[in-house]
Design a protein around this motif. Structure first.
Motif, PDB file in Angstrom:
ATOM      1  N   MET A 127       0.829  -1.206   0.000  1.00 30.19           N
ATOM      2  CA  MET A 127       0.000   0.000   0.000  1.00 30.19           C
ATOM      3  C   MET A 127       0.866   1.260   0.000  1.00 30.19           C
ATOM      4  SD  MET A 127      -2.868  -1.290   2.712  1.00 30.19           S
ATOM      5  CE  MET A 127      -3.667   0.299   2.887  1.00 30.19           C
ATOM      6  N   GLN A 128       1.981   1.219   0.730  1.00 37.09           N
ATOM      7  CA  GLN A 128       2.892   2.363   0.727  1.00 37.09           C
ATOM      8  C   GLN A 128       3.453   2.605  -0.676  1.00 37.09           C
ATOM      9  OE1 GLN A 128       5.786   2.734   3.947  1.00 37.09           O
ATOM     10  NE2 GLN A 128       4.698   1.133   5.067  1.00 37.09           N
ATOM     11  N   VAL A 129       3.822   1.524  -1.367  1.00 37.13           N
ATOM     12  CA  VAL A 129       4.344   1.649  -2.728  1.00 37.13           C
ATOM     13  C   VAL A 129       3.289   2.233  -3.654  1.00 37.13           C
ATOM     14  CG1 VAL A 129       5.046   0.324  -4.762  1.00 37.13           C
ATOM     15  CG2 VAL A 129       6.098  -0.145  -2.549  1.00 37.13           C
ATOM     16  N   ARG A 130       2.051   1.761  -3.535  1.00 37.18           N
ATOM     17  CA  ARG A 130       0.968   2.262  -4.377  1.00 37.18           C
ATOM     18  C   ARG A 130       0.812   3.778  -4.228  1.00 37.18           C
ATOM     19  NH1 ARG A 130      -3.575  -1.144  -5.919  1.00 37.18           N
ATOM     20  NH2 ARG A 130      -2.938  -3.325  -5.955  1.00 37.18           N
ATOM     21  N   LEU A 131       0.772   4.230  -2.975  1.00 36.95           N
ATOM     22  CA  LEU A 131       0.569   5.650  -2.740  1.00 36.95           C
ATOM     23  C   LEU A 131       1.788   6.460  -3.167  1.00 36.95           C
ATOM     24  CD1 LEU A 131      -1.202   7.901  -1.674  1.00 36.95           C
ATOM     25  CD2 LEU A 131      -0.296   7.470   0.625  1.00 36.95           C
ATOM     26  N   ALA A 132       2.994   5.971  -2.844  1.00 38.28           N
ATOM     27  CA  ALA A 132       4.217   6.703  -3.190  1.00 38.28           C
ATOM     28  C   ALA A 132       4.355   6.863  -4.703  1.00 38.28           C
ATOM     29  CB  ALA A 132       5.431   5.970  -2.628  1.00 38.28           C
ATOM     30  N   PHE A 133       4.095   5.793  -5.441  1.00 34.31           N
ATOM     31  CA  PHE A 133       4.222   5.861  -6.896  1.00 34.31           C
ATOM     32  C   PHE A 133       3.158   6.775  -7.491  1.00 34.31           C
ATOM     33  CE2 PHE A 133       3.557   4.466 -11.262  1.00 34.31           C
ATOM     34  CZ  PHE A 133       4.851   4.408 -11.742  1.00 34.31           C
ATOM     35  N   SER A 134       1.950   6.729  -6.935  1.00 31.24           N
ATOM     36  CA  SER A 134       0.859   7.569  -7.434  1.00 31.24           C
ATOM     37  C   SER A 134       1.186   9.043  -7.261  1.00 31.24           C
ATOM     38  CB  SER A 134      -0.437   7.236  -6.693  1.00 31.24           C
ATOM     39  OG  SER A 134      -0.785   5.879  -6.869  1.00 31.24           O
ATOM     40  N   ILE A 135       1.796   9.388  -6.118  1.00 33.06           N
ATOM     41  CA  ILE A 135       2.164  10.779  -5.871  1.00 33.06           C
ATOM     42  C   ILE A 135       3.297  11.206  -6.799  1.00 33.06           C
ATOM     43  CG2 ILE A 135       3.093  12.392  -4.162  1.00 33.06           C
ATOM     44  CD1 ILE A 135       1.849  10.487  -2.010  1.00 33.06           C
ATOM     45  N   ALA A 136       4.332  10.358  -6.888  1.00 33.94           N
ATOM     46  CA  ALA A 136       5.522  10.707  -7.677  1.00 33.94           C
ATOM     47  C   ALA A 136       5.206  10.887  -9.152  1.00 33.94           C
ATOM     48  CB  ALA A 136       6.597   9.637  -7.497  1.00 33.94           C
ATOM     49  N   THR A 137       4.162  10.203  -9.626  1.00 32.97           N
ATOM     50  CA  THR A 137       3.858  10.258 -11.062  1.00 32.97           C
ATOM     51  C   THR A 137       2.532  10.960 -11.341  1.00 32.97           C
ATOM     52  OG1 THR A 137       2.810   8.053 -10.981  1.00 32.97           O
ATOM     53  CG2 THR A 137       5.165   8.152 -11.490  1.00 32.97           C
ATOM     54  N   ALA A 138       2.023  11.691 -10.356  1.00 31.38           N
ATOM     55  CA  ALA A 138       0.754  12.406 -10.567  1.00 31.38           C
ATOM     56  C   ALA A 138       0.884  13.419 -11.696  1.00 31.38           C
ATOM     57  CB  ALA A 138       0.325  13.098  -9.270  1.00 31.38           C
ATOM     58  N   ILE A 139       2.058  14.043 -11.791  1.00 23.62           N
ATOM     59  CA  ILE A 139       2.378  14.926 -12.920  1.00 23.62           C
ATOM     60  C   ILE A 139       3.547  14.291 -13.659  1.00 23.62           C
ATOM     61  CG2 ILE A 139       3.243  17.198 -13.613  1.00 23.62           C
ATOM     62  CD1 ILE A 139       1.944  18.373 -11.156  1.00 23.62           C
ATOM     63  N   TYR A 186      -0.363  -7.081 -10.048  1.00 25.99           N
ATOM     64  CA  TYR A 186      -1.313  -6.188 -10.718  1.00 25.99           C
ATOM     65  C   TYR A 186      -0.792  -4.759 -10.733  1.00 25.99           C
ATOM     66  CZ  TYR A 186      -5.298  -3.000 -11.011  1.00 25.99           C
ATOM     67  OH  TYR A 186      -6.118  -1.953 -11.334  1.00 25.99           O
ATOM     68  N   PHE A 187      -0.327  -4.264  -9.571  1.00 30.26           N
ATOM     69  CA  PHE A 187       0.125  -2.878  -9.508  1.00 30.26           C
ATOM     70  C   PHE A 187       1.438  -2.690 -10.259  1.00 30.26           C
ATOM     71  CE2 PHE A 187       1.876   0.983  -7.568  1.00 30.26           C
ATOM     72  CZ  PHE A 187       0.789   1.835  -7.758  1.00 30.26           C
ATOM     73  N   GLN A 188       2.311  -3.694 -10.265  1.00 29.24           N
ATOM     74  CA  GLN A 188       3.528  -3.599 -11.060  1.00 29.24           C
ATOM     75  C   GLN A 188       3.186  -3.414 -12.530  1.00 29.24           C
ATOM     76  OE1 GLN A 188       6.402  -6.729 -10.373  1.00 29.24           O
ATOM     77  NE2 GLN A 188       6.045  -6.684  -8.170  1.00 29.24           N
ATOM     78  N   HIS A 189       2.236  -4.198 -13.011  1.00 28.85           N
ATOM     79  CA  HIS A 189       1.805  -4.084 -14.410  1.00 28.85           C
ATOM     80  C   HIS A 189       1.257  -2.685 -14.680  1.00 28.85           C
ATOM     81  CE1 HIS A 189       0.129  -5.465 -18.264  1.00 28.85           C
ATOM     82  NE2 HIS A 189      -0.928  -4.749 -17.954  1.00 28.85           N
ATOM     83  N   LYS A 190       0.446  -2.192 -13.765  1.00 29.41           N
ATOM     84  CA  LYS A 190      -0.162  -0.870 -13.907  1.00 29.41           C
ATOM     85  C   LYS A 190       0.906   0.226 -13.880  1.00 29.41           C
ATOM     86  CE  LYS A 190      -3.879   1.814 -11.717  1.00 29.41           C
ATOM     87  NZ  LYS A 190      -4.855   1.805 -10.599  1.00 29.41           N
ATOM     88  N   SER A 191       1.901   0.073 -12.994  1.00 23.91           N
ATOM     89  CA  SER A 191       2.963   1.075 -12.868  1.00 23.91           C
ATOM     90  C   SER A 191       3.830   1.119 -14.113  1.00 23.91           C
ATOM     91  CB  SER A 191       3.833   0.766 -11.642  1.00 23.91           C
ATOM     92  OG  SER A 191       3.062   0.776 -10.468  1.00 23.91           O
ATOM     93  N   PHE A 192       4.211  -0.043 -14.615  1.00 23.39           N
ATOM     94  CA  PHE A 192       5.059  -0.066 -15.803  1.00 23.39           C
ATOM     95  C   PHE A 192       4.314   0.423 -17.037  1.00 23.39           C
ATOM     96  CE2 PHE A 192       7.827  -3.019 -13.343  1.00 23.39           C
ATOM     97  CZ  PHE A 192       8.994  -2.284 -13.471  1.00 23.39           C
ATOM     98  N   ALA A 193       3.000   0.248 -17.052  1.00 16.56           N
ATOM     99  CA  ALA A 193       2.212   0.807 -18.155  1.00 16.56           C
ATOM    100  C   ALA A 193       2.297   2.337 -18.124  1.00 16.56           C
ATOM    101  CB  ALA A 193       0.762   0.349 -18.051  1.00 16.56           C
ATOM    102  N   ARG A 194       2.243   2.928 -16.915  1.00 23.49           N
ATOM    103  CA  ARG A 194       2.371   4.383 -16.795  1.00 23.49           C
ATOM    104  C   ARG A 194       3.784   4.825 -17.177  1.00 23.49           C
ATOM    105  NH1 ARG A 194       0.074   8.167 -11.957  1.00 23.49           N
ATOM    106  NH2 ARG A 194      -1.782   7.914 -13.274  1.00 23.49           N
ATOM    107  N   ILE A 195       4.785   4.059 -16.772  1.00 28.03           N
ATOM    108  CA  ILE A 195       6.170   4.398 -17.122  1.00 28.03           C
ATOM    109  C   ILE A 195       6.351   4.398 -18.639  1.00 28.03           C
ATOM    110  CG2 ILE A 195       8.552   3.561 -17.030  1.00 28.03           C
ATOM    111  CD1 ILE A 195       7.971   2.620 -14.158  1.00 28.03           C
ATOM    112  N   ARG A 196       5.793   3.390 -19.300  1.00 25.09           N
ATOM    113  CA  ARG A 196       5.890   3.326 -20.772  1.00 25.09           C
ATOM    114  C   ARG A 196       5.175   4.519 -21.411  1.00 25.09           C
ATOM    115  NH1 ARG A 196       4.960  -2.257 -19.573  1.00 25.09           N
ATOM    116  NH2 ARG A 196       6.785  -3.523 -20.082  1.00 25.09           N
ATOM    117  N   GLU A 197       4.041   4.891 -20.844  1.00 22.88           N
ATOM    118  CA  GLU A 197       3.301   6.051 -21.360  1.00 22.88           C
ATOM    119  C   GLU A 197       4.144   7.321 -21.231  1.00 22.88           C
ATOM    120  OE1 GLU A 197      -0.545   8.755 -20.032  1.00 22.88           O
ATOM    121  OE2 GLU A 197      -0.404   6.677 -19.344  1.00 22.88           O
TER     122      GLU A 197
END
Length: 410
Positions: free
Chosen positions: A150-162, A179-190
């Motif tokens: 949960m900490q990773v989810r929130l930290a990554f969401s904040i760091a990549t909000a912009i 699941y969240f790793q897949h979602k995070s790497f999709a945002r990184i690719r974007e």
């Protein structure tokens, strides 16, 4: 314009023989040094161009985390200099400095401001941060009750909000669920597609090879190798076998196609010949989708071997493994071999892969993996193409024979 420039960077920490030695050095009028320098990093130089993605790998203790701290400015280099241009977002450690007694929402405001956002911006972005993190009502609970995921989810969401100009990600994402790793790497690719410069530290071979343009291998505080991700990951894989303590040698050779082939092992057994035989009984480098093939591997024995395991991996054009197995897992062990003997392994399977270029890596070892006793690991042992000769059109890296039944009311 965003870029990272690291020039001749080194980092050393002072080591004192005792606590009192530190104090004596500070107050001594003779200014006699009572410490020794322990160098963590030495002579590190590289550049990451705008929009480029660089992967950094290395065994634990190689200096990866220290290097990222120098790049982000949380630590100062002993020698050399680091220069960054552009807005930076970094995830170096789990929690990104969260205060355990504050709620997730309060920590989001504090962390966002540290990243250069205003309170108004964070308020506007909060619905998106909450939606991406998917931690529900926990956003208003103290962070001390959060799981690491949960900490990773929130930290990554904040760091990549912009979308940042430069995104630096350490191994923190490996703590999250699949699941969240897949979602995070999709945002990184974007972000990459939109021009963000990326620096990624990970042991995840697939992540490095699918996202990064280049990779750097750190070893004992120095850059061991730099090159394309597949070449570097192959070398890293061979280094892991070398750490097992056996007399393993590692070499890299350029193939006729210009690719870099990594070969490692102690040489007790070696692949003498390898071929792919189609369903018509002919050796071919062009295989039809779904064709039943035989992978024939001939092995020469050079020293006495108590147990021999033969394995192979099929890799796609990016070097990612799409399938792999070995004779240990298939319960076909070969024991008590003497120098001069030859062993032939015939693996038979349907080539249920999509169209494209693939390669085969071979591994000779004992027990279940090459980490135990690596006789020979050979990447790019065979290169072949899969072509669609008689199947309906489809997409993807695999072919799944599909039946369709459709009904409707008039």
């Amino acid at each position: 314009m965003s870029f990272i420039s690291v020039n001749n960077v080194g980092k050393a920490y002072k080591q004192y023989p005792s606590k009192s030695s530190r104090l004596v050095e500070w107050i001594s009028p003779t200014k006699k040094l009572r410490h020794k320098l322990k160098w963590i990093l030495n002579d590190i130089s590289f550049q990451v161009q705008p929009g480029e993605a660089l992967g950094i790998i290395g065994i634990n203790g190689a200096g990866k985390s220290t290097l990222l701290k120098l790049i982000t400015g949380t630590a100062k280099p002993t020698t050399g200099e680091v220069h960054l241009e552009g807005r930076v977002a970094a995830m170096l450690e789990l929690g990104m400095g969260f205060h355990p007694d504050f709620t997730g929402r309060q920590n989001a405001y504090m962390s966002g401001q540290l990243l250069g956002m205003s309170s108004q911006q964070i308020t506007e972005l909060m619905p998106e941060i909450e939606a991406f993190a998917e931690i529900g009502d926990y956003i208003d609970e103290p962070v001390r009750v959060y799981s690491s995921g949960m900490q990773v989810r929130l930290a990554f969401s904040i760091a990549t909000a912009i979308r940042p100009d430069i995104l630096i990600v350490d191994e923190a994402l490996s703590v999250g669920d699949a699941y969240f790793q897949h979602k995070s790497f999709a945002r990184i690719r974007e972000f990459r597609e939109k021009g963000t410069t990326l620096l990624l530290v990970s042991h995840d071979k697939s992540a490095i090879q699918s996202i990064c343009d280049r990779a750097i291998l750190l070893n004992k505080g120095r850059i061991e190798k730099e090159g394309n991700p597949e070449e570097i990951m192959d070398f890293y894989n061979a280094m892991l076998a070398e750490k097992s303590g056996s007399a393993v040698t590692i070499r890299q050779e350029k193939t006729e196609s210009g690719q870099i082939q990594t070969i490692s092992g102690n040489g007790d057994a070696k692949v003498a010949a390898i071929s792919l035989i189609n369903s018509s009984g002919k050796v071919s480098e062009n295989i039809g989708v779904g064709d039943r093939v035989t992978l024939k591997i001939e092995v020469d024995i050079h020293r006495p071997i108590k147990e021999l395991v033969m394995g192979f991996q099929v890799k796609d054009r990016l070097g990612q493994v799409v399938f792999g197995t070995n004779s240990y897992h298939m319960k076909e062990l070969v024991n008590d071999l003497e120098p001069g003997q030859k062993v032939t392994f015939n693996y038979r399977f349907p080539m249920n892969l999509g169209e494209g270029n693939f390669s085969i890596a071979t591994a000779l070892h004992d027990r279940d993996t090459h980490i135990n006793n690596n006789y020979e690991w050979r990447d790019l042992a065979l290169v072949f193409n899969v072509i669609n000769l008689d199947k309906l059109s489809f997409m993807g890296v695999s072919w799944l024979q599909t039946e369709l039944e459709c009904s409707y009311e008039r």
